[in-house]
Design a protein around this motif. Structure first.
Motif, PDB file in Angstrom:
ATOM      1  N   GLU A  57      -5.079  -2.573  -1.327  1.00 25.95           N
ATOM      2  CA  GLU A  57      -5.853  -2.377  -0.100  1.00 25.95           C
ATOM      3  C   GLU A  57      -6.606  -3.650   0.290  1.00 25.95           C
TER       4      GLU A  57
ATOM      5  N   TYR B 153      -4.356   3.062  -1.649  1.00 23.46           N
ATOM      6  CA  TYR B 153      -5.459   3.238  -0.702  1.00 23.46           C
ATOM      7  C   TYR B 153      -6.819   3.190  -1.388  1.00 23.46           C
TER       8      TYR B 153
ATOM      9  N   VAL C 148       0.843  -1.201   0.000  1.00 26.94           N
ATOM     10  CA  VAL C 148       0.000   0.000   0.000  1.00 26.94           C
ATOM     11  C   VAL C 148       0.878   1.250   0.000  1.00 26.94           C
TER      12      VAL C 148
END
Length: 384
Positions: A353, A346, A338
């Motif tokens: 994610e 994100y 991430v």
């Protein structure tokens, strides 16, 4: 990206190639959509059974593949690389078949294993309860002996495939209420048995296509031949199964970590900043190197435990180590992925994610990582 593996037979190499083909063509293209919509891919398990991938570590006379655990786990890793819900589902299904395969009578093996191993039925493993998660010997679900069988009442919690399985491997108390681990038995329960039901599926942060639900037993009557192994000796069966199950979770963890690493490396080559790929910058390059090292080390640890198991040597301590290290690695690598993707990581436009949300559960299932540390510490104390 394909990982180089040391496979000792042409059959094992073919199994891995077949698994990769299924993963790349069937699982990866639909994983994100089905996770988003909470769709349980039941037909995938039938496909895996038809392809001979669902019963790999079990005897061929019952529909299994006669493969060593070392090969089976690498297949699980590949499945988890494409879709964790499927890899973990295969591991849980294999766990549900283990008591019958290892402790059942010849008649029970002949009657039950073929449908399990060929993908006609899907299993669940019923040990955990709301008040006895890590302290499994404190379970309260009761299987009262009736002379001609058992009358079961109680509830199990956090059951993978709960409400969707075709059969349940149940651990219930048949001894006195205060008998601890010495009064627990293992029972095979078909899903269509009257009185058996399920609670609403849990609302989880990840693994949405893998149903997790409580399983309810309300005056469920079972015949005497539902008993697997000896009465009141089921807790030993449960612990033995969990040693093998932890290796399945370790393999799933490495598969997920590999998927996250692949995503991070790919993005680092495609994303340009300051006129060059971001992967060329030392700070990011070192992060990727650490991630790759952790994934490779976790893989070697679960494989070393599998080799001990295949050789008939004690492997419980190494299995706990593998589960601990691999699931912590999955969480770390998914989190770093991430970060590598930055703002894109994100968003749900990229899988990073989802990997991060899914990785967390691997530190919890089949015994939390705190429990794994207790198991390892106990082995160390015994040798002191």
């Amino acid at each position: 990206m394909p990982v180089e593996r040391e496979l000792h037979t042409p059959e094992a190499r073919q199994l891995l190639e077949l698994t990769r083909e299924l993963v790349d063509k069937e699982l990866i293209p639909r994983a994100a959509h089905d996770e988003e919509h909470g769709t349980f891919p039941r037909e995938v398990f039938t496909t895996l059974g038809e392809a001979g991938l669902l019963g790999l570590p079990y005897p061929s006379e019952y529909g299994g593949g006669d493969q060593p655990y070392e090969v089976y786990l690498q297949v699980v890793e590949e499945l988890a690389r494409g879709w964790l819900a499927v890899g973990l589902g295969v591991s849980v299904h294999s766990l549900s078949a283990y008591p019958v395969a290892e402790f059942g009578t010849d008649e029970q093996r002949a009657a039950l294993l073929p449908s399990m191993l060929e993908g006609h039925t899907l299993g669940a493993y019923c040990l955990s309860e709301t008040t006895s998660g890590s302290d499994a010997a404190a379970l309260t679900t009761r299987a009262e002996p009736t002379g001609d069988g058992y009358l079961v009442n109680g509830a199990k919690s956090w059951i993978t495939h709960g409400g969707r399985a075709d059969h349940y491997t149940l651990f219930a108390r048949t001894g006195a209420p205060d008998s601890g681990g010495k009064g627990i038995s293992c029972l095979h329960v078909p899903a269509d048995t009257p009185g058996l039901g399920s609670a609403a599926p849990e609302r989880k942060m990840g693994m949405n296509s893998s149903p997790t639900a409580g399983v309810l037993f309300d005056d469920v009557r079972l015949p005497a031949d539902a008993l697997i192994g000896e009465e009141n000796k089921g807790f030993g069966i449960a612990l033995s199964a969990l040693d093998s199950g932890r290796l399945g979770i370790a393999a799933c963890s490495v598969g997920l970590a590999q998927a996250a690493l692949d995503a991070a490396v790919s993005y680092s080559r495609e994303r340009h900043q300051f006129g060059r790929p971001v992967g060329d910058f030392q700070g990011l390059n070192f992060t990727l190197a650490d991630m790759a090292t952790q994934v490779a080390a976790s893989r070697e640890l679960y494989l070393s435990a599998a080799r001990l198991r295949d050789a008939g040597r004690p492997f419980g301590e190494r299995a706990a180590m593998a589960k601990l290290m691999a699931s912590d690695t999955a969480m770390r690598v998914a989190t770093d992925t991430v970060q590598v993707l930055g703002g894109s990581g994100y968003t749900r436009d990229f899988p990073a994610e989802r990997y991060m949300r899914e990785a967390k559960v691997l530190q919890i299932v089949e015994g939390t990582n705190q429990i794994q540390r207790m198991v390892i510490g106990r082995h160390l104390a015994e040798r002191a």
